[in-house]
Design an enzyme around this catalytic site. Structure first.
Site, PDB file in Angstrom:
ATOM      1  N   CYS A 176       0.837  -1.216   0.000  1.00 30.19           N
ATOM      2  CA  CYS A 176       0.000   0.000   0.000  1.00 30.19           C
ATOM      3  C   CYS A 176       0.864   1.255   0.000  1.00 30.19           C
ATOM      4  O   CYS A 176       0.537   2.248  -0.653  1.00 30.19           O
ATOM      5  CB  CYS A 176      -0.893   0.044   1.241  1.00 30.19           C
ATOM      6  SG  CYS A 176      -2.039  -1.319   1.343  1.00 30.19           S
TER       7      CYS A 176
HETATM    8  C1  BEZ Z   1       0.556  -4.620   1.836  1.00 34.28           C
HETATM    9  O1  BEZ Z   1       0.018  -3.576   1.528  1.00 34.28           O
HETATM   10  O2  BEZ Z   1       1.753  -4.771   1.761  1.00 34.28           O
HETATM   11  C2  BEZ Z   1      -0.250  -5.795   2.314  1.00 34.28           C
HETATM   12  C3  BEZ Z   1      -1.415  -5.593   3.024  1.00 34.28           C
HETATM   13  C4  BEZ Z   1      -2.133  -6.681   3.477  1.00 34.28           C
HETATM   14  C5  BEZ Z   1      -1.688  -7.966   3.210  1.00 34.28           C
HETATM   15  C6  BEZ Z   1      -0.534  -8.163   2.458  1.00 34.28           C
HETATM   16  C7  BEZ Z   1       0.198  -7.062   2.004  1.00 34.28           C
END
Ligand code: BEZ
Length: 208
Positions: free
Chosen positions: A45
């Site tokens: 994200c």
């Molecule tokens: C991420 O944004 O890195 C992420 C968020 C939830 C689960 C896996 C990755």
């Protein structure tokens, strides 16, 4: 029921990193992108929000307002914004909705319980000036989205909204487009001049 293409994008009022947002009012007469993130302070994200901040001028050029969303409170978003700027070389420059009560996530069906019953998946909704949903995408949490592809789709949507054309596989701005089947050969000649027909149903014209 899940939001489908052509449905009206649900309106909402929510807190964001740029103050209270009344979604439809915020979009005004332009286009919109609403996209969700599983959680604050997560790696994928963080890269996505940096990427979209860098591409903001491209969205502006297309008259598209971008709104992000994550199911965490506003104080958390503010702290995370500092990390985004520090690590991605771009400050967050569009509103990130704080959806701790999941009001907006539920409205848009962004929580997929068989994937994760508390976090939002990576949803994208492109919304037209008529407030109708023009595109939906759902990615798993582990895959960061390709925002160049999102701009490419917006280019196609904006072109087809103006002209009776469609865009072929892997089309990019400036390449030939396809005359839609509903347009007769005579109409096509009148609208676009000459066209190149590989089959009676497969007619190409330069991008109008
Ligand atoms: C991420 O944004 O890195 C992420 C968020 C939830 C689960 C896996 C990755």
């Amino acid at each position: 029921m899940a939001i489908q293409l052509g449905d009206e994008a649900p309106d909402f009022t929510a807190e964001s990193t740029e103050g209270t947002i009344r979604f439809h009012e915020y979009l005004g007469d332009g286009w919109g992108v609403l996209f969700s993130h599983p959680k604050d302070f997560t790696p994928v994200c963080t890269t996505e929000l940096g990427a979209v901040s860098k591409l903001k001028p491209e969205f502006d050029k297309r008259n598209v307002k971008v709104v992000g969303l994550s199911v965490d409170p506003i104080d958390s978003h503010r702290g995370w914004a500092g990390d985004i700027e520090e690590t991605q070389g771009a400050a967050l420059n569009f509103p990130l909705v704080a959806d701790a009560d999941r009001k907006v996530s539920d409205l848009y069906g962004m929580i997929h319980p068989n994937a994760n019953d508390t976090l939002t998946v990576r949803s994208v909704f492109v919304i037209g000036p008529d407030k109708k949903v023009k595109l939906t995408l759902t990615y798993p949490a582990s895959t960061g989205r390709n925002f160049q592809e999102l701009l490419r789709v917006i280019d196609s949507l904006q072109l087809t909204a103006k002209h009776q054309v469609a865009t072929p596989a892997d089309w990019k701005q400036g390449e030939e487009v396809i005359v839609v089947p509903a347009v007769t050969d005579d109409d096509a000649k009148e609208r676009f001049g000459d066209f190149r027909a590989e089959k009676p149903y497969l007619r190409y014209v330069p991008q109008p």
